[in-house]
Structure formats: C-alpha cells, structure tokens
Design a protein around this motif. Structure first.
Motif, PDB file in Angstrom:
ATOM      1  N   VAL A   1       0.827  -1.214   0.000  1.00  0.00           N
ATOM      2  CA  VAL A   1       0.000   0.000   0.000  1.00  0.00           C
ATOM      3  C   VAL A   1       0.855   1.254   0.000  1.00  0.00           C
ATOM      4  O   VAL A   1       0.574   2.215  -0.724  1.00  0.00           O
ATOM      5  CB  VAL A   1      -0.982  -0.001   1.197  1.00  0.00           C
ATOM      6  N   ASP A   2       1.914   1.251   0.783  1.00  0.00           N
ATOM      7  CA  ASP A   2       2.768   2.441   0.861  1.00  0.00           C
ATOM      8  C   ASP A   2       3.413   2.743  -0.490  1.00  0.00           C
ATOM      9  O   ASP A   2       3.356   3.889  -0.972  1.00  0.00           O
ATOM     10  CB  ASP A   2       3.849   2.236   1.924  1.00  0.00           C
ATOM     11  N   TYR A   3       4.027   1.742  -1.110  1.00  0.00           N
ATOM     12  CA  TYR A   3       4.692   1.972  -2.399  1.00  0.00           C
ATOM     13  C   TYR A   3       3.668   2.373  -3.462  1.00  0.00           C
ATOM     14  O   TYR A   3       3.910   3.298  -4.260  1.00  0.00           O
ATOM     15  CB  TYR A   3       5.439   0.713  -2.823  1.00  0.00           C
ATOM     16  N   ALA A   4       2.528   1.692  -3.479  1.00  0.00           N
ATOM     17  CA  ALA A   4       1.501   2.009  -4.475  1.00  0.00           C
ATOM     18  C   ALA A   4       0.995   3.435  -4.314  1.00  0.00           C
ATOM     19  O   ALA A   4       0.751   4.144  -5.305  1.00  0.00           O
ATOM     20  CB  ALA A   4       0.342   1.025  -4.357  1.00  0.00           C
ATOM     21  N   THR A   5       0.855   3.878  -3.070  1.00  0.00           N
ATOM     22  CA  THR A   5       0.406   5.243  -2.810  1.00  0.00           C
ATOM     23  C   THR A   5       1.439   6.258  -3.300  1.00  0.00           C
ATOM     24  O   THR A   5       1.099   7.257  -3.950  1.00  0.00           O
ATOM     25  CB  THR A   5       0.135   5.441  -1.312  1.00  0.00           C
ATOM     26  N   ARG A   6       2.703   5.983  -2.988  1.00  0.00           N
ATOM     27  CA  ARG A   6       3.765   6.898  -3.438  1.00  0.00           C
ATOM     28  C   ARG A   6       3.860   6.916  -4.968  1.00  0.00           C
ATOM     29  O   ARG A   6       4.049   7.979  -5.570  1.00  0.00           O
ATOM     30  CB  ARG A   6       5.101   6.481  -2.820  1.00  0.00           C
TER      31      ARG A   6
ATOM     32  N   LYS B   1      -7.478   3.021  -2.353  1.00  0.00           N
ATOM     33  CA  LYS B   1      -8.490   3.830  -3.037  1.00  0.00           C
ATOM     34  C   LYS B   1      -8.710   5.155  -2.308  1.00  0.00           C
ATOM     35  O   LYS B   1      -8.945   6.195  -2.933  1.00  0.00           O
ATOM     36  CB  LYS B   1      -9.804   3.061  -3.158  1.00  0.00           C
ATOM     37  N   ARG B   2      -8.616   5.137  -0.987  1.00  0.00           N
ATOM     38  CA  ARG B   2      -8.754   6.388  -0.221  1.00  0.00           C
ATOM     39  C   ARG B   2      -7.528   7.279  -0.387  1.00  0.00           C
ATOM     40  O   ARG B   2      -7.624   8.508  -0.274  1.00  0.00           O
ATOM     41  CB  ARG B   2      -8.956   6.075   1.263  1.00  0.00           C
ATOM     42  N   ASN B   3      -6.362   6.671  -0.681  1.00  0.00           N
ATOM     43  CA  ASN B   3      -5.103   7.410  -0.673  1.00  0.00           C
ATOM     44  C   ASN B   3      -4.706   8.041  -1.999  1.00  0.00           C
ATOM     45  O   ASN B   3      -3.928   8.999  -2.020  1.00  0.00           O
ATOM     46  CB  ASN B   3      -3.962   6.472  -0.258  1.00  0.00           C
ATOM     47  N   VAL B   4      -5.189   7.497  -3.119  1.00  0.00           N
ATOM     48  CA  VAL B   4      -4.706   7.982  -4.413  1.00  0.00           C
ATOM     49  C   VAL B   4      -5.195   9.403  -4.675  1.00  0.00           C
ATOM     50  O   VAL B   4      -6.180   9.854  -4.090  1.00  0.00           O
ATOM     51  CB  VAL B   4      -5.143   7.052  -5.569  1.00  0.00           C
ATOM     52  N   PRO B   5      -4.517  10.133  -5.562  1.00  0.00           N
ATOM     53  CA  PRO B   5      -4.941  11.497  -5.872  1.00  0.00           C
ATOM     54  C   PRO B   5      -6.366  11.537  -6.425  1.00  0.00           C
ATOM     55  O   PRO B   5      -6.820  10.594  -7.094  1.00  0.00           O
ATOM     56  CB  PRO B   5      -3.933  11.946  -6.940  1.00  0.00           C
ATOM     57  N   LYS B   6      -7.051  12.604  -6.170  1.00  0.00           N
ATOM     58  CA  LYS B   6      -8.416  12.762  -6.652  1.00  0.00           C
ATOM     59  C   LYS B   6      -8.447  12.671  -8.171  1.00  0.00           C
ATOM     60  O   LYS B   6      -7.661  13.305  -8.870  1.00  0.00           O
ATOM     61  CB  LYS B   6      -8.966  14.117  -6.202  1.00  0.00           C
ATOM     62  N   GLY B   7      -9.352  11.868  -8.659  1.00  0.00           N
ATOM     63  CA  GLY B   7      -9.497  11.690 -10.101  1.00  0.00           C
ATOM     64  C   GLY B   7      -8.783  10.471 -10.649  1.00  0.00           C
ATOM     65  O   GLY B   7      -9.096  10.010 -11.754  1.00  0.00           O
ATOM     66  N   MET B   8      -7.817   9.941  -9.901  1.00  0.00           N
ATOM     67  CA  MET B   8      -7.135   8.723 -10.345  1.00  0.00           C
ATOM     68  C   MET B   8      -7.974   7.511  -9.938  1.00  0.00           C
ATOM     69  O   MET B   8      -8.504   7.458  -8.824  1.00  0.00           O
ATOM     70  CB  MET B   8      -5.737   8.619  -9.754  1.00  0.00           C
TER      71      MET B   8
END
Length: 406
Positions: A233-238, A267-274
């Motif tokens: 989750v951490d790497y995917a978020t970054r 899903k909560r962490n990704v930038p808005k619109g992604m």
C-alpha cells in the motif's frame, strides 16, 4: 397436424445432449499468453511479488509463470456439434475436467448451464473456490456457451441479450502505448517494471517511463500502469502520487488480490481523479462482492476464463452495475468481446498486444484460434462477432495432448 376440434399438435424436437467431454493441453502462446519465446515484451523485467528475490526479478518465466500452459475443453453433442473453449490450467485442470467435472456434463442439456455451473462449483468447493479449479470450471462453462450458440446457430452475444452498441472500442496493454495511440486505441496500459525491492531508484524509473510516454502520446491519451500484484500500500500510494502529474488514469492490481483492506486504503489514498482497478485474479460473485462492498476499486476486471465463465460473469457484472461500477474484463479475446458488447457498464475492452514488439496488432490467442477478430483503428464492429457460438475454431496445426480420459 390439427385435431378434429381445430387444435394443432406441436411436435417438440429433443435438444441434443452432451455425449462427450474432452480436455487437452497445448504449449506456446495462445490462452497461456505468458508462454512466449525469448525477447517478448511480456517477460521483460516486469514487477511481480517474486521480485523481492533478485534471481526471479528479470523474467516472470524464471519463477514459473508459464508452467501450466493452455487448457482446451471440447464438449460434443449427440448431433455431432462440438463446442470448445480455451483458458490456462494445463494438465492439472485437464485432470479436474475429465475425472471430476465430466460427470455433471455427460447426458445433460447444454442449455442447463445454471444447474451445471452450480454442480461443478459446489462439488469442488472443498478443494477449489478460486484459482486452478475455477479456471477449469470457466473453460467448461465457456465451451457450454459455444456449444449452445452453435446448436442454436446464434452468436453468444445474442444469447446474452444482444448488443447495446454497434462496435467495441479498446485500450491496448503493452510496452509501447505510443504505438498503440497511432494504431487508434483509446489508451495504453504499461507493465510496471520496478517494485519495492528496487527502492527509490526503481520508483524514479517507473515515473520517468510514464513521463516519457506522456510526452510521446500527448495529453488526450489514457495512460495506465499494470502493477501485477507486486506492490504494498505504501509503495503504491507513493507511485500514484508521483505519477499524478503525468496524467496516470488508473493504477491496476497494485497489491495482493487477497488484501481487500489494502485496496480500500489505497483507493482512499490515491490522488483525486485517479482510478483504482483490480479483479484480474479474483473469482466468483463472492470474491467480487468483497471488492465492491468494501469499496476497493473504481473498475473491476474479471477474466472470463478465470472468474467462473460467462455464467458467473453475468452475476458479477450485475453486482457491479447495482453499485455504479464499471466492468472491464481482463483480456480473454472473443470470450470477453461477446459479453462486453451486451453491457452498458462495460463501455470499452482490453486488447493484449501479443506482438513481441509490440508494434503490430495480432490475434490475442494466436496461434490456437482461427477466425479471431482483431481491432482496426482500435475498434471491432459487432458484425465481426456474428458467427455461431464464439465464432472461432481451433487451429488444427497446433498440437493438442489429451493426458486423461473420463
């Protein structure tokens, strides 16, 4: 013939029953699209869960991604009509089809696909539920739909309610989205090359590749990253935030398919619109219910050859539609085309670029299928799907091996 009182007698013609079940294996390309020769883009240092081990980082074949090979299932009806389907699973799946599932097929009406699916699934539940067993069930189910379409002389999409649009439009998966753009596709999905084990330097290389492709493709072309279960989750978020400036449309299958909680967090962490997408390695309505109820993603991506076949995909799609989610099946050639064209919540489809470059559009399951339609300018007309069943035939030049019999 009419009776004396003016009533006409109708003659019911018995529907052909299934008289034979045969399961074969095949090697090289086709449904097991990872079973490719050296130099193919699909095996070129792609991030995987095994990349934490340096000896398995450069090639997915090194850890055995292609060991199973293709499974081919044939169902023969009493009138001689043969329906067939292909997926992955190889010899272990052939054993399951021949020695276990065949008992639910011989002597049965192929139109009774709901009962047959139910019996296949619940009889194998104690050792199945996902993976190899559901692959085998999927192949049988797809062969049933192919046989039913041929017996009724209709394409499968007619049996599913008919087309809701005149053509299919595709995005392309491959190493060269810039070429895919020139070929008329609506987007390009790149394989992610570097995972967490390669540290920040690998992350920078991932971002640099996306930036390069954005410069080549322009701003109006979709670009996505397929992460093939390789990240946490951490790497995917970054990665998602680092790629946001370059217009990454979605991040796909970023973490383990069993980590529903991780997907919900991502899903909560990704930038808005992604968008967050997943489900390629999920199976059955129950697995997808978890993804949907836990709000794990924006798009689900079942593979019809792995999730339970058409019979189960109907139920999976209905669950998604009720929640306003899109269903964009993973690959699977004609088996997904006939479904996608009948569903409003499947507005486009995936095309796997199986040319080694990939610089050309070639049939996805070549050389095993004959008559497989391919996109022209990123589209396929519905009329290309108008042959009975799934509209394809087995290539007689591809050697088949039947390791078991029932």
């Amino acid at each position: 013939m009419c009776a004396r009182r003016g009533r006409c007698r109708s003659v019911v013609i018995p529907f052909p029953k299934i008289v034979a079940v045969r399961a074969f294996t095949a090697r090289g390309g086709g449904a097991d699209y990872h079973d490719q020769g050296a130099g193919h883009w699909i095996d070129d240092h792609i991030a995987t869960p095994m990349a934490r081990y340096p000896e398995y980082r450069a090639s997915r074949q090194s850890f055995g991604i292609n060991v199973l090979g293709t499974l081919v299932v044939e169902l023969e009806a009493s009138d001689g009509t043969v329906g067939f389907a292909v997926t992955t699973g190889g010899e272990p799946a052939a054993f399951i089809v021949e020695r276990h599932l065949s008992r639910f097929l011989i002597g049965q009406n192929p139109a009774d696909f709901e009962r047959i699916w139910d019996q296949m699934y619940f009889s194998t539940q104690y050792y199945g539920r996902k993976g190899l067993v559901v692959n085998a069930i999927s192949a049988v189910d797809l062969a049933l739909w192919d046989l039913l379409g041929k017996l009724r002389q209709e394409p499968v999409y007619h049996l599913l309610g008919g087309a809701v649009r005149d053509e299919l439009q595709f995005y392309a998966t491959g190493a060269r989205p810039d070429i895919a753009r020139d070929l008329g596709f609506i987007g390009g999905k790149l394989p992610l090359h570097h995972g967490p084990a390669e540290g920040d330097e690998g992350l920078k290389k991932n971002v640099a590749l996306l930036a390069d492709m954005r410069a080549r493709c322009g701003d109006d072309f979709w670009l996505m990253y397929d992460c093939w279960m390789a990240l946490d989750v951490d790497y995917a978020t970054r990665l998602a935030h680092a790629c946001h400036a370059h217009g990454l449309k979605w991040i796909e299958e970023a973490i383990s398919p069993d980590d529903y909680w991780g997907y919900a967090e991502l899903k909560r962490n990704v930038p808005k619109g992604m968008l967050v997408t997943c489900g390629e390695h999920e199976a059955t309505r129950w697995g997808f219910r978890m993804l949907l109820e836990m709000d794990c993603c924006d798009i689900i991506q079942p593979d019809v050859g792995w999730c339970g076949g058409i019979t189960e995909l109907i139920k999976i799609s209905a669950l998604a539609d009720a929640r306003g989610k899109l269903v964009v099946p993973h690959g699977s050639s004609v088996y997904s085309y006939h479904f996608v064209v009948t569903r409003h919540n499947s507005p486009f489809a995936e095309f796997l670029m199986m040319h080694p470059g990939p610089t050309e559009v070639v049939p996805m399951f070549a050389p095993q299928l004959l008559g497989e339609p391919v996109p022209h300018n990123g589209r396929i007309k519905v009329s290309a799907l108008d042959k009975p069943g799934f509209g394809v035939e087995l290539n007689p030049d591809v050697p088949l091996h039947r390791p078991y019999s029932n």
